[in-house]
Design a protein around this motif. Structure first.
Motif, mmCIF file in Angstrom:
data_model
loop_
_atom_site.group_PDB
_atom_site.id
_atom_site.type_symbol
_atom_site.label_atom_id
_atom_site.label_comp_id
_atom_site.label_asym_id
_atom_site.label_seq_id
_atom_site.Cartn_x
_atom_site.Cartn_y
_atom_site.Cartn_z
ATOM 1 N N GLN B 38 0.851 -1.193 0.000
ATOM 2 C CA GLN B 38 0.000 0.000 0.000
ATOM 3 C C GLN B 38 0.886 1.241 0.000
ATOM 4 O O GLN B 38 1.594 1.501 0.974
ATOM 5 C CB GLN B 38 -0.919 0.018 1.211
ATOM 6 C CG GLN B 38 -1.919 1.169 1.206
ATOM 7 C CD GLN B 38 -2.887 1.091 2.386
ATOM 8 O OE1 GLN B 38 -2.517 0.692 3.480
ATOM 9 N NE2 GLN B 38 -4.139 1.472 2.163
ATOM 10 N N LYS B 42 -3.168 5.351 -1.175
ATOM 11 C CA LYS B 42 -3.580 4.462 -2.263
ATOM 12 C C LYS B 42 -4.225 3.205 -1.698
ATOM 13 O O LYS B 42 -4.120 2.918 -0.498
ATOM 14 C CB LYS B 42 -2.362 4.067 -3.110
ATOM 15 C CG LYS B 42 -1.689 5.212 -3.837
ATOM 16 C CD LYS B 42 -2.492 5.674 -5.024
ATOM 17 C CE LYS B 42 -1.806 6.791 -5.771
ATOM 18 N NZ LYS B 42 -0.550 6.358 -6.390
ATOM 19 N N GLY B 43 -4.867 2.448 -2.565
ATOM 20 C CA GLY B 43 -5.409 1.159 -2.159
ATOM 21 C C GLY B 43 -4.313 0.109 -2.088
ATOM 22 O O GLY B 43 -3.133 0.402 -2.217
ATOM 23 N N LEU B 44 -4.714 -1.126 -1.899
ATOM 24 C CA LEU B 44 -3.771 -2.230 -1.766
ATOM 25 C C LEU B 44 -3.525 -2.900 -3.118
ATOM 26 O O LEU B 44 -4.466 -3.140 -3.873
ATOM 27 C CB LEU B 44 -4.329 -3.265 -0.798
ATOM 28 C CG LEU B 44 -4.421 -2.793 0.647
ATOM 29 C CD1 LEU B 44 -5.521 -3.531 1.382
ATOM 30 C CD2 LEU B 44 -3.093 -2.990 1.345
#
Lengths: 117, 111
Positions: B38, B42-44
């Motif tokens: 991550q 931000k997302g994963l």
């Protein structure tokens, strides 16, 4: 292929209000999961939907609910917001079918940052 | 119950040196394990996954992980760190349809 999208990206709400978050999965994915990320508790599983049915649920109070539509899009609702609900809410989609969960991977959206004041 | 423990909350390396992020798992049967990254705000992103096909798993951006059943470990490595690798890394186990995350390791890369 477009990734997982989440709207809105940022949200500020007042304690006691309710909120709805939206998630559009990758095209063809029928499983949608929701996670809460906070500095103190880390990443925790909320629930999973598959073919419009909740298939799995984490340890969250009933104020947290969700649903999935026929096009696999999902919404998550939190009622009677508390300060502790401030978090990044992540949605993930997967190819997961009706059984054999163990080996599927999930693809995450950018998240919705919810701030409760 | 299945779980993962990331042994370091923070790892600092110099650019160009190897990276080692440690993860131990607890599982009553052969687990499905993942590493996610991550970046800030931000997302994963999925780096790699282990699903019992091969014990050495290669992922994106030069990362790899080795599943060691005898040690119940799934450590993430990279031969040479790049500045863009600075991020939060999560070791994850799949359990009954949900992902269980470790607490995360922050990787700092110094120039």
């Amino acid at each position: 292929k477009a990734g997982v999208t989440q709207t809105p990206r940022y949200l500020i709400k007042t304690r006691g209000q309710q909120v709805t978050l939206s998630c559009s999965p990758i095209s063809g994915h029928r499983s949608v999961s929701w996670y809460q990320q906070t500095p103190g508790q880390g990443l925790q599983f909320l629930f999973e939907y598959f073919s419009e049915t909740q298939r799995n649920k984490g340890n969250f109070p009933g104020r947290f609910s969700g649903r999935q539509f026929s096009n696999s899009r999902s919404e998550m609702n939190v009622s009677t917001l508390e300060l502790g609900d401030s978090a990044l809410y992540l949605c993930a989609s997967s190819w997961a079918r009706g059984g054999g969960f163990r080996t599927y991977e999930q693809y995450f959206g950018p998240g919705t940052r919810l701030t409760v004041t | 119950a299945q779980s993962v423990t990331q042994l370091d909350s923070h790892v600092s390396v110099s650019e160009g040196t190897p990276v080692l992020l440690r993860c131990n798992y607890s599982s009553s049967y052969s687990p499905s394990l993942f590493w996610y990254v991550q970046h800030p705000n931000k997302g994963l992103q999925l780096l790699l996954k282990y699903t019992s096909a091969a014990t050495l798993v290669k992922g994106i951006n030069g990362f790899e992980a080795e599943f060691k059943k005898s040690e119940t470990s799934f450590h993430l490595t990279k031969p040479s760190a790049h500045m863009s690798d600075a991020a939060e890394y999560f070791c994850v186990v799949s359990s009954g349809g949900k992902l269980i995350f470790g607490q995360g390791t922050t990787l700092q890369v110094k120039p």
